[in-house]
Design a protein around this motif. Structure first.
Motif, PDB file in Angstrom:
ATOM      1  N   CYS A 208       0.814  -1.212   0.000  1.00 45.47           N
ATOM      2  CA  CYS A 208       0.000   0.000   0.000  1.00 45.47           C
ATOM      3  C   CYS A 208       0.850   1.265   0.000  1.00 45.47           C
ATOM      4  CB  CYS A 208      -0.910   0.005   1.235  1.00 45.47           C
ATOM      5  SG  CYS A 208      -0.035  -0.420   2.768  1.00 45.47           S
ATOM      6  N   CYS A 209       2.080   1.178   0.535  1.00 46.13           N
ATOM      7  CA  CYS A 209       2.891   2.366   0.780  1.00 46.13           C
ATOM      8  C   CYS A 209       4.263   2.363   0.130  1.00 46.13           C
ATOM      9  CB  CYS A 209       3.081   2.560   2.290  1.00 46.13           C
ATOM     10  SG  CYS A 209       1.546   2.878   3.195  1.00 46.13           S
ATOM     11  N   PHE A 210       4.733   1.204  -0.347  1.00 43.37           N
ATOM     12  CA  PHE A 210       6.099   1.158  -0.856  1.00 43.37           C
ATOM     13  C   PHE A 210       6.113   1.476  -2.345  1.00 43.37           C
ATOM     14  CE2 PHE A 210      10.078  -1.224  -2.067  1.00 43.37           C
ATOM     15  CZ  PHE A 210      10.921  -0.233  -1.578  1.00 43.37           C
ATOM     16  N   GLU A 211       6.385   2.730  -2.643  1.00 39.51           N
ATOM     17  CA  GLU A 211       6.458   3.210  -4.028  1.00 39.51           C
ATOM     18  C   GLU A 211       7.916   3.271  -4.464  1.00 39.51           C
ATOM     19  OE1 GLU A 211       4.177   6.817  -5.968  1.00 39.51           O
ATOM     20  OE2 GLU A 211       6.082   7.484  -5.125  1.00 39.51           O
ATOM     21  N   VAL A 212       8.184   2.808  -5.689  1.00 37.27           N
ATOM     22  CA  VAL A 212       9.545   2.853  -6.230  1.00 37.27           C
ATOM     23  C   VAL A 212       9.519   3.509  -7.604  1.00 37.27           C
ATOM     24  CG1 VAL A 212      10.384   0.871  -4.915  1.00 37.27           C
ATOM     25  CG2 VAL A 212       9.302   0.503  -7.134  1.00 37.27           C
ATOM     26  N   ASP A 213      10.702   4.002  -8.005  1.00 42.07           N
ATOM     27  CA  ASP A 213      10.786   4.727  -9.276  1.00 42.07           C
ATOM     28  C   ASP A 213      11.423   3.870 -10.365  1.00 42.07           C
ATOM     29  OD1 ASP A 213      13.432   4.681  -8.529  1.00 42.07           O
ATOM     30  OD2 ASP A 213      13.577   6.844  -8.141  1.00 42.07           O
ATOM     31  N   GLU A 214      11.657   4.480 -11.514  1.00 45.20           N
ATOM     32  CA  GLU A 214      12.088   3.737 -12.690  1.00 45.20           C
ATOM     33  C   GLU A 214      13.418   3.000 -12.515  1.00 45.20           C
ATOM     34  OE1 GLU A 214      11.338   1.941 -16.100  1.00 45.20           O
ATOM     35  OE2 GLU A 214       9.972   3.366 -15.148  1.00 45.20           O
ATOM     36  N   PRO A 215      14.456   3.616 -11.916  1.00 47.17           N
ATOM     37  CA  PRO A 215      15.702   2.861 -11.745  1.00 47.17           C
ATOM     38  C   PRO A 215      15.527   1.574 -10.941  1.00 47.17           C
ATOM     39  CG  PRO A 215      16.095   5.200 -11.450  1.00 47.17           C
ATOM     40  CD  PRO A 215      14.608   5.032 -11.520  1.00 47.17           C
ATOM     41  N   VAL A 216      14.734   1.638  -9.881  1.00 43.72           N
ATOM     42  CA  VAL A 216      14.479   0.428  -9.085  1.00 43.72           C
ATOM     43  C   VAL A 216      13.641  -0.566  -9.885  1.00 43.72           C
ATOM     44  CG1 VAL A 216      13.417  -0.490  -6.977  1.00 43.72           C
ATOM     45  CG2 VAL A 216      14.661   1.687  -6.916  1.00 43.72           C
ATOM     46  N   LEU A 217      12.675  -0.067 -10.618  1.00 43.45           N
ATOM     47  CA  LEU A 217      11.836  -0.950 -11.428  1.00 43.45           C
ATOM     48  C   LEU A 217      12.662  -1.689 -12.476  1.00 43.45           C
ATOM     49  CD1 LEU A 217       8.779   1.426 -11.916  1.00 43.45           C
ATOM     50  CD2 LEU A 217       8.817  -0.681 -10.575  1.00 43.45           C
ATOM     51  N   GLN A 218      13.645  -1.022 -13.037  1.00 41.12           N
ATOM     52  CA  GLN A 218      14.503  -1.682 -14.026  1.00 41.12           C
ATOM     53  C   GLN A 218      15.321  -2.800 -13.392  1.00 41.12           C
ATOM     54  OE1 GLN A 218      16.820   1.360 -15.956  1.00 41.12           O
ATOM     55  NE2 GLN A 218      15.024   2.378 -16.838  1.00 41.12           N
ATOM     56  N   ARG A 219      15.836  -2.550 -12.189  1.00 41.05           N
ATOM     57  CA  ARG A 219      16.586  -3.592 -11.490  1.00 41.05           C
ATOM     58  C   ARG A 219      15.689  -4.765 -11.134  1.00 41.05           C
ATOM     59  NH1 ARG A 219      20.365  -0.806  -6.962  1.00 41.05           N
ATOM     60  NH2 ARG A 219      20.819  -3.016  -6.601  1.00 41.05           N
ATOM     61  N   LEU A 220      14.481  -4.462 -10.722  1.00 44.79           N
ATOM     62  CA  LEU A 220      13.517  -5.509 -10.386  1.00 44.79           C
ATOM     63  C   LEU A 220      13.180  -6.356 -11.600  1.00 44.79           C
ATOM     64  CD1 LEU A 220      11.500  -6.832  -8.426  1.00 44.79           C
ATOM     65  CD2 LEU A 220       9.937  -4.933  -8.873  1.00 44.79           C
ATOM     66  N   ALA A 221      12.965  -5.719 -12.722  1.00 43.32           N
ATOM     67  CA  ALA A 221      12.620  -6.450 -13.947  1.00 43.32           C
ATOM     68  C   ALA A 221      13.760  -7.354 -14.399  1.00 43.32           C
ATOM     69  CB  ALA A 221      12.253  -5.461 -15.055  1.00 43.32           C
ATOM     70  N   ARG A 222      14.999  -6.901 -14.230  1.00 40.54           N
ATOM     71  CA  ARG A 222      16.147  -7.732 -14.608  1.00 40.54           C
ATOM     72  C   ARG A 222      16.311  -8.932 -13.677  1.00 40.54           C
ATOM     73  NH1 ARG A 222      18.639  -2.558 -15.450  1.00 40.54           N
ATOM     74  NH2 ARG A 222      19.614  -2.704 -13.385  1.00 40.54           N
ATOM     75  N   ARG A 223      15.928  -8.764 -12.427  1.00 41.40           N
ATOM     76  CA  ARG A 223      16.159  -9.812 -11.430  1.00 41.40           C
ATOM     77  C   ARG A 223      15.061 -10.866 -11.404  1.00 41.40           C
ATOM     78  NH1 ARG A 223      16.150 -13.450  -8.529  1.00 41.40           N
ATOM     79  NH2 ARG A 223      16.902 -13.695  -6.392  1.00 41.40           N
ATOM     80  N   LEU A 224      13.807 -10.456 -11.565  1.00 40.99           N
ATOM     81  CA  LEU A 224      12.690 -11.381 -11.369  1.00 40.99           C
ATOM     82  C   LEU A 224      11.821 -11.461 -12.625  1.00 40.99           C
ATOM     83  CD1 LEU A 224      11.613 -10.256  -7.782  1.00 40.99           C
ATOM     84  CD2 LEU A 224      13.087 -12.188  -8.398  1.00 40.99           C
ATOM     85  N   PRO A 225      11.672 -12.633 -13.214  1.00 36.07           N
ATOM     86  CA  PRO A 225      10.846 -12.758 -14.413  1.00 36.07           C
ATOM     87  C   PRO A 225       9.370 -12.494 -14.143  1.00 36.07           C
ATOM     88  CG  PRO A 225      11.574 -14.920 -13.644  1.00 36.07           C
ATOM     89  CD  PRO A 225      12.329 -13.912 -12.857  1.00 36.07           C
ATOM     90  N   TRP A 226       8.971 -12.610 -12.899  1.00 35.25           N
ATOM     91  CA  TRP A 226       7.570 -12.370 -12.539  1.00 35.25           C
ATOM     92  C   TRP A 226       7.372 -11.019 -11.845  1.00 35.25           C
ATOM     93  CZ3 TRP A 226       8.382 -12.214  -7.332  1.00 35.25           C
ATOM     94  CH2 TRP A 226       9.351 -13.075  -6.790  1.00 35.25           C
ATOM     95  N   ALA A 227       8.253 -10.074 -12.122  1.00 33.33           N
ATOM     96  CA  ALA A 227       8.212  -8.775 -11.453  1.00 33.33           C
ATOM     97  C   ALA A 227       6.861  -8.080 -11.585  1.00 33.33           C
ATOM     98  CB  ALA A 227       9.327  -7.872 -11.983  1.00 33.33           C
ATOM     99  N   GLU A 228       6.254  -8.155 -12.759  1.00 27.53           N
ATOM    100  CA  GLU A 228       4.979  -7.468 -12.968  1.00 27.53           C
ATOM    101  C   GLU A 228       3.891  -7.964 -12.019  1.00 27.53           C
ATOM    102  OE1 GLU A 228       3.766  -4.927 -14.784  1.00 27.53           O
ATOM    103  OE2 GLU A 228       5.849  -4.431 -15.245  1.00 27.53           O
TER     104      GLU A 228
END
Length: 304
Positions: A208-228
């Protein structure tokens, strides 16, 4: 033996008052397991650190922090051989703690997870939004050792093998895999498969409260195939998303071999409930720290 934890346990943690402070405990914990997560209630700190601040590097008066820490240790009860506190660096290193080898003062290892199989060692880490991941397990002795007398010569068969772990999973540690690393290390130390372990994902900042920006989202997408699948839209629009750290760590533990039925999620958001918890995100960084604590209780005989 430890029963499997229901995925939808409600609630998996219970508030409890002990020695003038408040913490959260696991109601269905086996008798040998000590597990607690402090709230901010019951200490002597003031201002943004009120009341039970346990963080030494927060700007609070050191004497108040030490008084608060002493209150927590008194509430944990007597008999603990020592308290293991790592030097956390937001990574995935795991340190195995042995009762007979306490760290010299000022020489705590750089690690974000601790593991022990020794009774009387209390694992401790501090939190203010990062995810505490508690792990524990119990297994009967293997057939090869079932008939071997213990070292004390009592002649009885050895009791169950037990172990505990505590991981500090901020978003960096989550991506680095600190929770599954702790699970695998604990399983190896116990000589069992990770499917024999139990886990509790404790109070921390929620989706509900943990918002992240594009640089973090890019790292997340590279690390986890199910990031979405662990992201949700943010009211701020493009370039920002809300990230579910609870579900991310749960999935990572399942991928490491844990039985989903043995993983519970406290589902308590530290940023939503600042009356109960310290929150780095909600406070703008000027706040205290809670502590997660886990250990094999001292004085518990094998099988007890």
């Amino acid at each position: 033996m430890t029963a499997a934890l229901p995925r939808d346990a409600s609630p998996p943690m219970r508030r409890e008052s002990v020695a003038g402070l408040e913490w959260l405990v696991l109601p269905q914990a086996p008798p040998w397991l000590f597990l607690a997560f402090t709230t901010r209630r019951g200490g002597v700190s003031e201002g943004p650190w009120a009341e039970l601040n346990l963080g030494r590097s927060t700007g609070d008066e050191p004497a108040r922090v030490e008084a608060n820490r002493q209150r927590v240790l008194e509430a944990a009860g007597p008999g603990w051989r020592w308290v293991a506190m790592p030097r956390m660096v937001h990574g995935a290193d795991v340190s195995v703690v042995r009762a007979e080898a306490p760290w010299p003062p000022g020489e705590a290892p750089a690690a974000d997870a601790l593991v022990t199989t020794d009774p009387g060692v209390l694992l401790w880490a501090t939190f203010a939004d990062c995810v505490p991941v508690f792990l524990w397990g119990e297994a009967e002795p293997s057939p090869a050792t079932a008939g071997v007398a213990p070292r004390d010569g009592a002649g009885a068969a050895p009791g169950p093998r037990r172990g505990v772990a505590l991981a500090h999973a901020g978003w960096r540690g989550t991506l680095a895999g600190v929770a599954p690393a702790a699970a695998r290390t604990l399983a190896r130390a116990m000589g069992v498969g990770t499917h024999r372990l139990n886990a509790l994902i404790g109070p921390s900042i929620g989706p509900c409260c943990f918002e992240v920006d594009e640089p973090v989202l890019q790292r997340l997408a590279r690390r986890l195939p199910w990031a979405e699948e662990v992201l949700a839209p943010s009211p701020r629009g493009a370039g920002y998303r809300h990230w579910d750290l609870w579900e991310t760590n749960r999935r990572l533990l399942v991928e490491a071999g844990l039985d989903p039925r043995r993983i519970a999620v406290a589902a308590l958001c530290t940023a939503c409930d600042t009356a109960s918890f310290f929150s780095h995100r909600a406070s703008g960084g000027r706040t205290g720290r809670m502590a997660g604590l886990i250990g094999i209780r001292p004085g518990i005989r094998p099988g007890g």
